[in-house]
Design a protein around this motif. Structure first.
Motif, PDB file in Angstrom:
ATOM      1  N   THR A 233      -3.560  -0.833   0.989  1.00  0.00           N
ATOM      2  CA  THR A 233      -2.228  -1.385   1.181  1.00  0.00           C
ATOM      3  C   THR A 233      -2.090  -2.714   0.444  1.00  0.00           C
ATOM      4  O   THR A 233      -3.088  -3.333   0.052  1.00  0.00           O
ATOM      5  N   ARG A 302       2.582   0.451   0.853  1.00  0.00           N
ATOM      6  CA  ARG A 302       3.240  -0.482   1.765  1.00  0.00           C
ATOM      7  C   ARG A 302       3.143   0.070   3.193  1.00  0.00           C
ATOM      8  O   ARG A 302       3.599   1.186   3.449  1.00  0.00           O
ATOM      9  N   HIS A 304       4.022   1.026   6.783  1.00  0.00           N
ATOM     10  CA  HIS A 304       5.317   1.326   7.387  1.00  0.00           C
ATOM     11  C   HIS A 304       5.238   1.279   8.907  1.00  0.00           C
ATOM     12  O   HIS A 304       5.983   0.552   9.556  1.00  0.00           O
TER      13      HIS A 304
END
Length: 323
Positions: A233, A302, A304
């Motif tokens: 990430t 990313r 979430h």
């Protein structure tokens, strides 16, 4: 000294605005290519001299371009059905005889999408529309061939929409360019849209500490029963790190990644201060469509949300598409 390239800003816009042109965003290395006084120079986006690393590009420029020409474009390496961007990282390190040998094994193409100087005339003050016409005329007049490719450009929204749906041939997204804009070195005057997909993966390790992770190292089970590292990430916010910390369990007696390096993403290198965790927590992340040859995500995902209702067996198998 070559000028700085014009840059892009990210946008969520998925349609082509009126008065703009769209171009494919290639999965490669941004580069400026100059022929001036019979001297060829190939420079990266950040000004690094790459001339000696790509003899097929510099040789093609010396043989085919007119003197006092400066092009902006993308270096790409073609694999069957896709582009092999990770191979560029190997190519850029070679020099001399090694670079010549690498050029034969992994030839590079220069996808030209702008012209900043043509036969001595500086064109940066021209509109995009005028520069595009000059670039197309250059390809026709000089009968440019490999290693040169003319980047497609379209003002048809349907054509641009088609580029956004191509996931496996090296197109990462689209770049929007206003027809009336000049070329502004160093300015983020273009817009770039990359399609993202939400998908699931298992947290196998973190950087930082277990209580306050900074990034997540993500895996997926393979058909061999092994948890394969698929990506990482972007840096987590402090709030997200605090949320995830209590959900992560320290590794027990053995972890499948013990002794392995799980470095993923362009230029990430070997990840240090890796903290292995029990591979039990499933998270949902947003990823773009770029993959390396092994199927790993080329760019950081990313975070979430946590998918507490899912078990590792429920996430997509390693190598399966995310769309």
């Amino acid at each position: 000294m070559l000028p700085e390239p014009m840059l892009t800003s990210p946008t969520l816009r998925t349609w082509l605005p009126p008065g703009w042109a769209g171009e494919p965003k290639w999965d490669g290395f941004r580069a400026l290519l100059s022929l001036d006084g019979k001297v060829v120079q190939l420079s990266s986006r950040h000004g690094t001299d790459m001339t000696a690393a790509f003899p097929e590009i510099t040789g093609g420029a010396a043989a085919q371009l007119a003197d006092a020409t400066l092009l902006d474009g993308e270096l790409v390496i073609r694999d069957p059905g896709q582009l092999a961007s990770e191979s560029l990282h190997h190519r850029v390190r070679h020099r001399g005889a090694d670079a010549v040998r690498a050029a034969r094994q992994m030839p590079t193409h220069f996808v030209a999408f702008d012209v900043l100087r043509t036969t001595g005339t500086v064109t940066t003050g021209w509109s995009y529309q005028r520069r595009r016409a000059a670039l197309e005329s250059l390809f026709t007049a000089r009968r440019l061939r490999a290693p040169f490719t003319l980047c497609p450009s379209a003002t048809d929204p349907d054509q641009v929409a088609q580029w956004l749906t191509r996931r496996q041939n090296g197109i990462e997204g689209v770049v929007y360019k206003r027809l009336t804009d000049p070329y502004r070195p160093g300015v983020r005057g273009w817009l770039e849209h990359k399609p993202y997909e939400t998908t699931q993966a298992v947290v196998g390790a973190v950087t930082g500490t277990l209580a306050a992770p900074r990034t997540l190292l993500l895996g997926r089970p393979g058909s061999d029963g092994h948890l394969h590292c698929v990506g990482r990430t972007v840096t987590l916010s402090m709030a997200v790190g605090a949320l995830l910390g209590p959900l992560l369990a320290p590794v027990g007696t053995q972890h499948q990644w013990t002794g392995e390096a799980c470095a993923t993403g362009r230029g990430s290198g070997e990840i240090t201060e890796l903290v292995l965790v029990e591979p039990e927590l499933v998270v949902e992340v947003a990823v773009d469509t770029a993959r390396d040859a092994s199927g790993r995500w080329r760019h950081p995902a990313r975070f979430h949300r946590v998918r507490a209702e899912l078990r590792p067996m429920h996430v997509p198998e390693f190598g399966e598409p995310d769309y």
